[in-house]
Design a protein around this motif. Sequence first.
Motif, mmCIF file in Angstrom:
data_model
loop_
_atom_site.group_PDB
_atom_site.id
_atom_site.type_symbol
_atom_site.label_atom_id
_atom_site.label_comp_id
_atom_site.label_asym_id
_atom_site.label_seq_id
_atom_site.Cartn_x
_atom_site.Cartn_y
_atom_site.Cartn_z
ATOM 1 N N CYS A 4 0.741 -1.236 -0.116
ATOM 2 C CA CYS A 4 -0.016 -0.080 -0.001
ATOM 3 C C CYS A 4 0.661 1.114 0.079
ATOM 4 O O CYS A 4 0.318 2.250 -0.297
ATOM 5 C CB CYS A 4 -0.935 -0.085 1.168
ATOM 6 N N CYS A 9 3.245 1.437 7.701
ATOM 7 C CA CYS A 9 2.631 0.113 7.573
ATOM 8 C C CYS A 9 3.100 -0.959 7.960
ATOM 9 O O CYS A 9 4.173 -1.302 7.138
ATOM 10 C CB CYS A 9 1.701 0.021 6.112
ATOM 11 N N PHE A 11 2.744 -4.221 7.504
ATOM 12 C CA PHE A 11 2.816 -5.265 6.641
ATOM 13 C C PHE A 11 3.665 -4.944 5.241
ATOM 14 O O PHE A 11 4.278 -5.858 4.731
ATOM 15 C CB PHE A 11 1.271 -5.249 5.808
ATOM 16 N N CYS A 12 4.133 -3.670 4.887
ATOM 17 C CA CYS A 12 4.665 -3.118 3.740
ATOM 18 C C CYS A 12 6.114 -2.613 4.114
ATOM 19 O O CYS A 12 7.048 -2.154 3.379
ATOM 20 C CB CYS A 12 3.795 -2.135 3.077
ATOM 21 N N HIS A 20 0.156 -6.921 1.496
ATOM 22 C CA HIS A 20 -1.186 -7.280 2.068
ATOM 23 C C HIS A 20 -1.725 -8.359 0.999
ATOM 24 O O HIS A 20 -1.248 -8.348 -0.113
ATOM 25 C CB HIS A 20 -2.310 -6.090 1.871
HETATM 26 ZN ZN LIG Z 1 0.506 -1.478 3.794
#
Ligand SMILES: [Zn+2]
Length: 81
Positions: A4, A9, A11-12, A20
Amino acid sequence: MVRCNKPGCRFCEKGKGKGHGPIWILSVSLGSRQVRQIPIPRELKKEVEESLRAFARMRKLLKQIGQVNLELLKERKRRRQ
Ligand SMILES: [Zn+2]
């Protein structure tokens, strides 16, 4: 997996996060270099995969029919001579 690119973030995160997803994208070739990309919801993935297999089978069959017809055409031309 998709990223994203939002700052912070988890996750990133570069080198750590996996992004994601996973998400599934169906790429549909519309000819003349046009491709449409359609996100597939998880619950439709199996159905879409089965449809793709059926599509591949049909395309293979049509190709075989085309080859047989080509051979028949060659044979008919030979007989004329
Ligand atoms: Zn992300």
